[in-house]
Scaffold this active site. Structure first.
Site, PDB file in Angstrom:
ATOM      1  N   TRP A 160      37.156  69.288   4.979  1.00  0.00           N
ATOM      2  CA  TRP A 160      37.067  67.827   5.063  1.00  0.00           C
ATOM      3  C   TRP A 160      38.229  67.178   5.811  1.00  0.00           C
ATOM      4  O   TRP A 160      39.388  67.550   5.624  1.00  0.00           O
ATOM      5  CB  TRP A 160      37.033  67.244   3.646  1.00  0.00           C
ATOM      6  CG  TRP A 160      37.128  65.764   3.652  1.00  0.00           C
ATOM      7  CD1 TRP A 160      38.249  65.002   3.498  1.00  0.00           C
ATOM      8  CD2 TRP A 160      36.054  64.843   3.863  1.00  0.00           C
ATOM      9  NE1 TRP A 160      37.939  63.671   3.596  1.00  0.00           N
ATOM     10  CE2 TRP A 160      36.603  63.555   3.811  1.00  0.00           C
ATOM     11  CE3 TRP A 160      34.668  64.988   4.078  1.00  0.00           C
ATOM     12  CZ2 TRP A 160      35.822  62.401   3.974  1.00  0.00           C
ATOM     13  CZ3 TRP A 160      33.900  63.843   4.241  1.00  0.00           C
ATOM     14  CH2 TRP A 160      34.478  62.570   4.186  1.00  0.00           C
ATOM     15  N   ASN A 175      39.405  62.932   6.849  1.00  0.00           N
ATOM     16  CA  ASN A 175      39.138  61.515   7.144  1.00  0.00           C
ATOM     17  C   ASN A 175      40.291  60.920   7.934  1.00  0.00           C
ATOM     18  O   ASN A 175      40.638  61.520   8.974  1.00  0.00           O
ATOM     19  CB  ASN A 175      38.655  60.701   5.932  1.00  0.00           C
ATOM     20  CG  ASN A 175      39.543  60.669   4.715  1.00  0.00           C
ATOM     21  OD1 ASN A 175      39.734  61.679   4.068  1.00  0.00           O
ATOM     22  ND2 ASN A 175      40.058  59.514   4.358  1.00  0.00           N
ATOM     23  N   ASP A 176      40.866  59.832   7.546  1.00  0.00           N
ATOM     24  CA  ASP A 176      41.753  59.044   8.418  1.00  0.00           C
ATOM     25  C   ASP A 176      42.798  59.844   9.206  1.00  0.00           C
ATOM     26  O   ASP A 176      43.427  60.755   8.665  1.00  0.00           O
ATOM     27  CB  ASP A 176      42.579  58.056   7.581  1.00  0.00           C
ATOM     28  CG  ASP A 176      41.789  57.319   6.544  1.00  0.00           C
ATOM     29  OD1 ASP A 176      40.571  57.469   6.489  1.00  0.00           O
ATOM     30  OD2 ASP A 176      42.420  56.593   5.758  1.00  0.00           O
ATOM     31  N   GLN A 217      44.027  62.937   6.860  1.00  0.00           N
ATOM     32  CA  GLN A 217      43.566  63.119   5.486  1.00  0.00           C
ATOM     33  C   GLN A 217      42.697  64.371   5.442  1.00  0.00           C
ATOM     34  O   GLN A 217      41.713  64.478   6.190  1.00  0.00           O
ATOM     35  CB  GLN A 217      42.759  61.893   5.034  1.00  0.00           C
ATOM     36  CG  GLN A 217      43.593  60.662   4.824  1.00  0.00           C
ATOM     37  CD  GLN A 217      44.409  60.753   3.548  1.00  0.00           C
ATOM     38  OE1 GLN A 217      43.924  60.497   2.464  1.00  0.00           O
ATOM     39  NE2 GLN A 217      45.678  61.132   3.686  1.00  0.00           N
ATOM     40  N   TRP A 242      35.256  64.988   0.430  1.00  0.00           N
ATOM     41  CA  TRP A 242      36.551  64.387   0.066  1.00  0.00           C
ATOM     42  C   TRP A 242      37.014  64.880  -1.304  1.00  0.00           C
ATOM     43  O   TRP A 242      36.224  65.021  -2.229  1.00  0.00           O
ATOM     44  CB  TRP A 242      36.377  62.856   0.044  1.00  0.00           C
ATOM     45  CG  TRP A 242      37.647  62.083  -0.118  1.00  0.00           C
ATOM     46  CD1 TRP A 242      38.445  61.614   0.877  1.00  0.00           C
ATOM     47  CD2 TRP A 242      38.249  61.673  -1.348  1.00  0.00           C
ATOM     48  NE1 TRP A 242      39.513  60.948   0.347  1.00  0.00           N
ATOM     49  CE2 TRP A 242      39.421  60.964  -1.019  1.00  0.00           C
ATOM     50  CE3 TRP A 242      37.942  61.845  -2.691  1.00  0.00           C
ATOM     51  CZ2 TRP A 242      40.277  60.418  -1.974  1.00  0.00           C
ATOM     52  CZ3 TRP A 242      38.785  61.297  -3.649  1.00  0.00           C
ATOM     53  CH2 TRP A 242      39.933  60.581  -3.282  1.00  0.00           C
ATOM     54  N   PHE A 283      47.717  60.256   0.185  1.00  0.00           N
ATOM     55  CA  PHE A 283      46.786  59.378   0.905  1.00  0.00           C
ATOM     56  C   PHE A 283      47.387  58.970   2.256  1.00  0.00           C
ATOM     57  O   PHE A 283      48.451  59.421   2.647  1.00  0.00           O
ATOM     58  CB  PHE A 283      46.485  58.144   0.048  1.00  0.00           C
ATOM     59  CG  PHE A 283      45.279  58.305  -0.854  1.00  0.00           C
ATOM     60  CD1 PHE A 283      44.834  59.558  -1.248  1.00  0.00           C
ATOM     61  CD2 PHE A 283      44.585  57.189  -1.309  1.00  0.00           C
ATOM     62  CE1 PHE A 283      43.716  59.697  -2.080  1.00  0.00           C
ATOM     63  CE2 PHE A 283      43.472  57.313  -2.126  1.00  0.00           C
ATOM     64  CZ  PHE A 283      43.038  58.563  -2.510  1.00  0.00           C
ATOM     65  N   SER A 284      46.691  58.053   2.913  1.00  0.00           N
ATOM     66  CA  SER A 284      47.054  57.706   4.295  1.00  0.00           C
ATOM     67  C   SER A 284      48.437  57.073   4.420  1.00  0.00           C
ATOM     68  O   SER A 284      48.947  56.447   3.493  1.00  0.00           O
ATOM     69  CB  SER A 284      46.006  56.758   4.868  1.00  0.00           C
ATOM     70  OG  SER A 284      44.855  57.503   5.149  1.00  0.00           O
ATOM     71  N   ARG A 337      47.877  50.570  -0.841  1.00  0.00           N
ATOM     72  CA  ARG A 337      48.019  51.811  -0.079  1.00  0.00           C
ATOM     73  C   ARG A 337      48.055  51.654   1.447  1.00  0.00           C
ATOM     74  O   ARG A 337      47.836  50.599   1.981  1.00  0.00           O
ATOM     75  CB  ARG A 337      46.865  52.737  -0.409  1.00  0.00           C
ATOM     76  CG  ARG A 337      45.488  52.178  -0.121  1.00  0.00           C
ATOM     77  CD  ARG A 337      44.427  53.236  -0.439  1.00  0.00           C
ATOM     78  NE  ARG A 337      43.094  52.751  -0.237  1.00  0.00           N
ATOM     79  CZ  ARG A 337      42.348  52.173  -1.172  1.00  0.00           C
ATOM     80  NH1 ARG A 337      42.834  51.992  -2.383  1.00  0.00           N
ATOM     81  NH2 ARG A 337      41.136  51.760  -0.888  1.00  0.00           N
ATOM     82  N   ASP A 338      48.302  52.791   2.080  1.00  0.00           N
ATOM     83  CA  ASP A 338      48.231  53.001   3.531  1.00  0.00           C
ATOM     84  C   ASP A 338      49.383  52.346   4.298  1.00  0.00           C
ATOM     85  O   ASP A 338      49.167  51.507   5.193  1.00  0.00           O
ATOM     86  CB  ASP A 338      46.874  52.531   4.097  1.00  0.00           C
ATOM     87  CG  ASP A 338      45.700  53.130   3.338  1.00  0.00           C
ATOM     88  OD1 ASP A 338      45.891  54.178   2.685  1.00  0.00           O
ATOM     89  OD2 ASP A 338      44.596  52.555   3.394  1.00  0.00           O
ATOM     90  N   GLU A 369      42.075  48.244   4.191  1.00  0.00           N
ATOM     91  CA  GLU A 369      42.720  49.558   4.228  1.00  0.00           C
ATOM     92  C   GLU A 369      43.414  49.741   5.583  1.00  0.00           C
ATOM     93  O   GLU A 369      43.077  49.094   6.562  1.00  0.00           O
ATOM     94  CB  GLU A 369      41.673  50.675   4.050  1.00  0.00           C
ATOM     95  CG  GLU A 369      40.933  50.590   2.722  1.00  0.00           C
ATOM     96  CD  GLU A 369      39.960  51.758   2.482  1.00  0.00           C
ATOM     97  OE1 GLU A 369      39.984  52.302   1.370  1.00  0.00           O
ATOM     98  OE2 GLU A 369      39.195  52.109   3.389  1.00  0.00           O
TER      99      GLU A 369
HETATM  100  C1  FRU Z   1      40.495  54.951   4.278  1.00  0.00           C
HETATM  101  C2  FRU Z   1      41.029  55.468   2.953  1.00  0.00           C
HETATM  102  C3  FRU Z   1      42.453  54.993   2.741  1.00  0.00           C
HETATM  103  C4  FRU Z   1      43.007  56.030   1.813  1.00  0.00           C
HETATM  104  C5  FRU Z   1      42.326  57.281   2.295  1.00  0.00           C
HETATM  105  C6  FRU Z   1      42.028  58.277   1.207  1.00  0.00           C
HETATM  106  O1  FRU Z   1      39.449  55.693   4.781  1.00  0.00           O
HETATM  107  O2  FRU Z   1      40.192  55.037   1.900  1.00  0.00           O
HETATM  108  O3  FRU Z   1      42.558  53.688   2.249  1.00  0.00           O
HETATM  109  O4  FRU Z   1      44.396  56.120   1.881  1.00  0.00           O
HETATM  110  O5  FRU Z   1      41.121  56.881   2.910  1.00  0.00           O
HETATM  111  O6  FRU Z   1      41.579  59.477   1.728  1.00  0.00           O
END
Ligand code: FRU
Length: 531
Positions: A54, A56-57, A73, A81, A113-114, A187-188, A239
């Site tokens: 997996w 993501n960001d 991520q 996820w 996380f991000s 976050r982020d 986000e």
């Molecule tokens: C965005 C998000 C972020 C978070 C991450 C978790 O896609 O939801 O806000 O940090 O993915 O994987």
């Protein structure tokens, strides 16, 4: 609010407070240093995707000593996820990538996380020995147990540093550097050095708005301001924000851009990214547009959580961006087996004066031309009905210039990418609605999510009768830049066979292809860790 800390939590905190180097990477040694085939069905050929499992960001994008770092991520145990790590890759040119071992693992404070990364040139953090320069990652700790218990303070901001060009990382002993004041979505963090006020600035998402913090040393942070409660769209949680200056081409005018990704409620449904244009004085961001204005970075449904690279050298001067090429509506169920998701191409963000006012546009980075094979010219022609432009180019870059008679415009015209299985992806312009549209309702597999098989639209900004299209077609995605990037669509699809055939069509009138170039593209090179 003070909380009573249990003895177990004390032990966990003590463990977390030691500066423990990250675990050794989980890597198949035999596979090291090899060019990967990347030839599974739907495997992107010139977009970054993880070797397995997996993603993501994009996270921690930073340039340092000839390398563009891309962290992301990553859940290394599943194609869905789960507990987040930071995967890691580097590139010398934003086109070809080398995988590196996982950079950040979850620890007793939480999953990773991000977030972002910066080069602390003056060692303001003191995290490096005197005379050395640390690379510092700033990320969100997500405490899954706390979330399950129903706590509100399970997301905090932490930092880690590397003294060897991002190859190994040490978490800061004083983490978290920003504790949670009792806010569920917190976050982020994206951090940058604000030279005018000689301070680090952090922007991160707090529910459906952002907060801005300042710090002299990346360790101690003070809340400076908040933005967004009554601004832009609030269809979902905010986000992955970013904040940076952008200069208007050929002018001295500089604006600050704030990018914000929106969990749901995007222009065409699901997650999407908006931006604001304004001013920033080191403390407060002021939007130059009316509060209700929503500017979308991309009208496709597959460009999310994108942010920009830090520390790109001044002499380069570009603001480089990359997004996650998927959507939370369906990211966890798309029909790939070994891995899930890819990133967009790297983009060069630019500020442009359009008929609708200032807009930020994204242009594919010039390095992408490295993948071009010899160009093929597409004969100019008038089209009423359908006309075959080319066949047999599943990896392609197109530069197409269409014109129509403003007195007698066609009702609908556009492009049809198809394969021999009768599957197709359509992009076009609806003259009456003054809208671009894309249609992936018959683009191959769609039944994995009710949100996928849809028509997406975008208002056209420019009003003249000349339409320039710049298109990148990969086996499972397309990036379309219309009117010199004033409108962008980034979309994924899952055809049984790649879309090698391209036709132009025109309904209710004639459209003229005045010039067309096809560059067949080579695949990028993606390698494992060198020996
Ligand atoms: C965005 C998000 C972020 C978070 C991450 C978790 O896609 O939801 O806000 O940090 O993915 O994987």
């Amino acid at each position: 609010m003070l909380k009573i800390i249990s003895p177990l939590a004390c032990v966990l905190l003590l463990v977390a407070c030691q500066q423990v180097p990250e675990e050794a990477p989980r890597e198949d040694k035999a596979a090291r240093g090899q060019v990967l085939a990347y030839d599974e069905p739907y495997r992107p050929q010139f977009h970054f995707s993880p070797a397995a499992k997996w993603m993501n960001d994009p996270n921690g994008m930073v340039y340092y000593e000839g390398e563009y770092h891309l962290f992301y991520q990553h859940y290394p145990d599943s194609t869905v996820w789960g507990p987040m790590h930071w995967g890691h890759a580097v590139s010398a040119d934003l086109v070809n990538w080398q995988h590196l071992p996982i950079a950040l693992y979850p620890d007793s404070i939480g999953d990773i996380f991000s977030g972002s990364a910066v080069i602390d040139w003056d060692n303001t953090s003191g995290l490096a020995p005197a005379g050395e320069v640390p690379m510092v990652a700033i990320f969100t700790y997500h405490n899954m147990a706390g979330e399950k218990r129903g706590d509100l303070d399970f997301q905090t901001q932490g930092i880690a540093f590397s003294l060897d060009k991002g190859r190994s990382w040490t978490k800061y002993e004083g983490n978290p550097v920003i504790p949670n004041p009792g806010i569920k979505d917190f976050r982020d963090p994206k951090v940058f050095w604000h030279d005018a006020t000689k301070s680090w600035v952090m922007i991160f998402a707090r529910g459906d708005r952002v907060q801005i913090y300042r710090s002299p040393n990346l360790k101690e942070w003070t809340l400076a301001s908040e933005f967004g409660e009554d601004q832009g769209s609030h269809g979902g949680v905010w986000e992955c924000p970013d904040l940076f200056p952008l200069r208007l081409a050929d002018s001295e005018e500089e604006k600050w851009i704030m990018i914000v990704s929106l969990g749901r409620g995007g222009a065409n449904g699901g997650s999407a990214t908006m931006y604001f244009i304004g001013d920033f004085d080191g403390t407060t961001f002021t939007n130059n547009n009316p509060a209700e204005t929503v500017l979308w970075l991309d009208y496709g449904t597959d460009n999310y959580a994108g942010v920009t690279w830090s520390d790109v050298p001044k002499e380069d001067g570009r603001r480089l961006f990359m997004g996650w090429m998927s959507n939370w509506h369906y990211a966890t169920v798309v029909p790939t087996e070994k891995w899930r998701s890819a990133m967009t191409m790297a983009r060069d963000l630019q500020l442009k004066d359009t008929e609708a006012g200032l807009r930020m546009v994204s242009v594919p980075v010039k390095e992408m031309t490295k993948l071009r094979e010899s160009p093929q010219m597409l004969a100019a022609r008038e089209i009423a009905g359908r006309s075959l432009l080319t066949e047999g180019s599943p990896l392609a870059e197109y530069e197409l210039h269409f014109e129509y008679d403003p007195e007698d415009p066609p009702q609908k015209w556009g492009l049809r990418f198809s394969n021999d299985q009768g599957e197709e992806y359509i992009f076009g312009l609806d003259a009456k609605a003054k809208e671009f549209f894309t249609d992936r309702t018959n683009a191959g597999k769609t039944n994995f999510s009710k949100h996928f098989a849809k028509v997406h639209t975008a208002p056209r900004i420019c009003t003249n009768n000349s339409v320039r299209l710049h298109i990148y077609l990969d086996v499972a995605s397309i990036e379309i830049f219309a009117d010199n990037s004033e409108v962008a669509f980034t979309e994924i699809f899952f055809p049984t066979e790649p879309f090698g055939k391209l036709e132009a069509f025109s309904e209710g009138g004639t459209i003229k292809l005045s010039s067309g170039t096809l560059y067949p593209l080579k695949k990028m090179q993606i390698t494992t860790l060198a020996k």
